[in-house]
Design an enzyme around this catalytic site. Structure first.
Site, PDB file in Angstrom:
ATOM      1  CD  GLU A 122      -5.067   2.056  -2.858  1.00  0.00           C
ATOM      2  OE1 GLU A 122      -6.258   2.058  -2.557  1.00  0.00           O
ATOM      3  OE2 GLU A 122      -4.151   2.105  -2.014  1.00  0.00           O
TER       4      GLU A 122
ATOM      5  CG  HIS B  64      -1.950   1.048   1.212  1.00  0.00           C
ATOM      6  ND1 HIS B  64      -1.700   2.346   1.556  1.00  0.00           N
ATOM      7  CD2 HIS B  64      -3.250   1.003   0.831  1.00  0.00           C
ATOM      8  CE1 HIS B  64      -2.809   3.060   1.399  1.00  0.00           C
ATOM      9  NE2 HIS B  64      -3.764   2.258   0.963  1.00  0.00           N
TER      10      HIS B  64
ATOM     11  N   GLY C  87      -7.237   9.070  -0.131  1.00  0.00           N
ATOM     12  CA  GLY C  87      -7.632   9.880   1.016  1.00  0.00           C
ATOM     13  C   GLY C  87      -7.827  11.357   0.725  1.00  0.00           C
TER      14      GLY C  87
END
Ligand code: PGA
Length: 223
Positions: A146, A99, A152
């Site tokens: 991502e 991630h 976010g």
């Protein structure tokens, strides 16, 4: 099959997890279990480590599975504080690797590759998160794109940019291409258009059970 992954990151405890499950299951469309049984959808929740087992028990009647947000690059052994993939046997089904937040805190591609091999050796399905095509692991069943600018931030990537990134990855036909970054109930059905993505990884909008149930219900009406 459309894959739906919820990454809670470092949020929630036992009490708030119980409340989340109750509210979420109540709000989830009744078509959900059948959609899983017919392999139209899969739903995996990734809570913080101490909540993996209690959450697995809380959702045991619901066709939802539970995964880990990370694992150690090392096998079982003298490694205080590390969570070996062996320790997740029978509990987690999937694991998130590489991630952008774990890469930022020190995971190199070499470490992600080592964790990937640990995951495969213990039958955990790895989700390899990437921000560039060089980070793709050719054998991974799931590649999660991502873009850092979308994680976010509330700024979802455009479907054309996602499609361009996908083509630059040269994935195998068996690899699933997942998108993550500011996925919401409002944008998820647009993201599903034209079959560019095979699933989504959701952070912020998985934390509120009603928002997340709306997101799942919107997917169900298109999956
Ligand atoms: P976000 O997070 O949905 O809050 O952008 C996605 C992720 O980091 O997995």
């Amino acid at each position: 099959m459309f894959s739906l992954f919820a990454n809670w990151k470092s949020h929630k405890n036992l009490i708030t997890t119980r409340a989340w499950v109750n509210t979420f299951l109540d709000a989830l469309d009744i078509s959900f279990p059948q959609a899983v049984i017919e392999s139209r959808i899969e739903l995996v929740l990734f809570p913080p480590l101490p909540l993996i087992y209690p959450l697995k028990q809380l959702v045991s009647d619901s066709e939802i599975t539970v995964g880990a947000q990370d694992i150690s690059a090392l096998p079982e052994g003298k490694h205080t504080g590390q969570v070996a993939s062996e320790s997740l046997a029978g509990i987690a089904t999937h694991v998130i690797l590489g991630h952008v937040e774990t890469r930022q805190s020190g995971d190199t591609q070499e470490i992600v590759q080592a964790k990937f091999e640990r995951a495969l050796s213990t039958n955990l399905a790895p989700l390899v998160c990437v921000t560039s095509p060089e980070q793709v692991i050719a054998e991974s069943p799931y590649i999660v794109y991502e873009p850092a600018a979308s994680v976010g931030t509330g700024k979802v990537a455009g479907i054309d940019d996602i499609a361009n990134f996908k083509s630059s990855c040269h994935l195998q036909s068996t690899q699933k291409f997942i998108y993550g970054g500011s996925v919401s109930p409002e944008n998820v059905t647009d993201l599903m258009k034209d079959g560019v993505i095979d699933g989504v990884l959701v952070g912020t909008d998985s934390l509120d059970p009603l928002v997340f149930a709306q997101l799942v219900n919107n997917i169900l009406s298109h999956a």
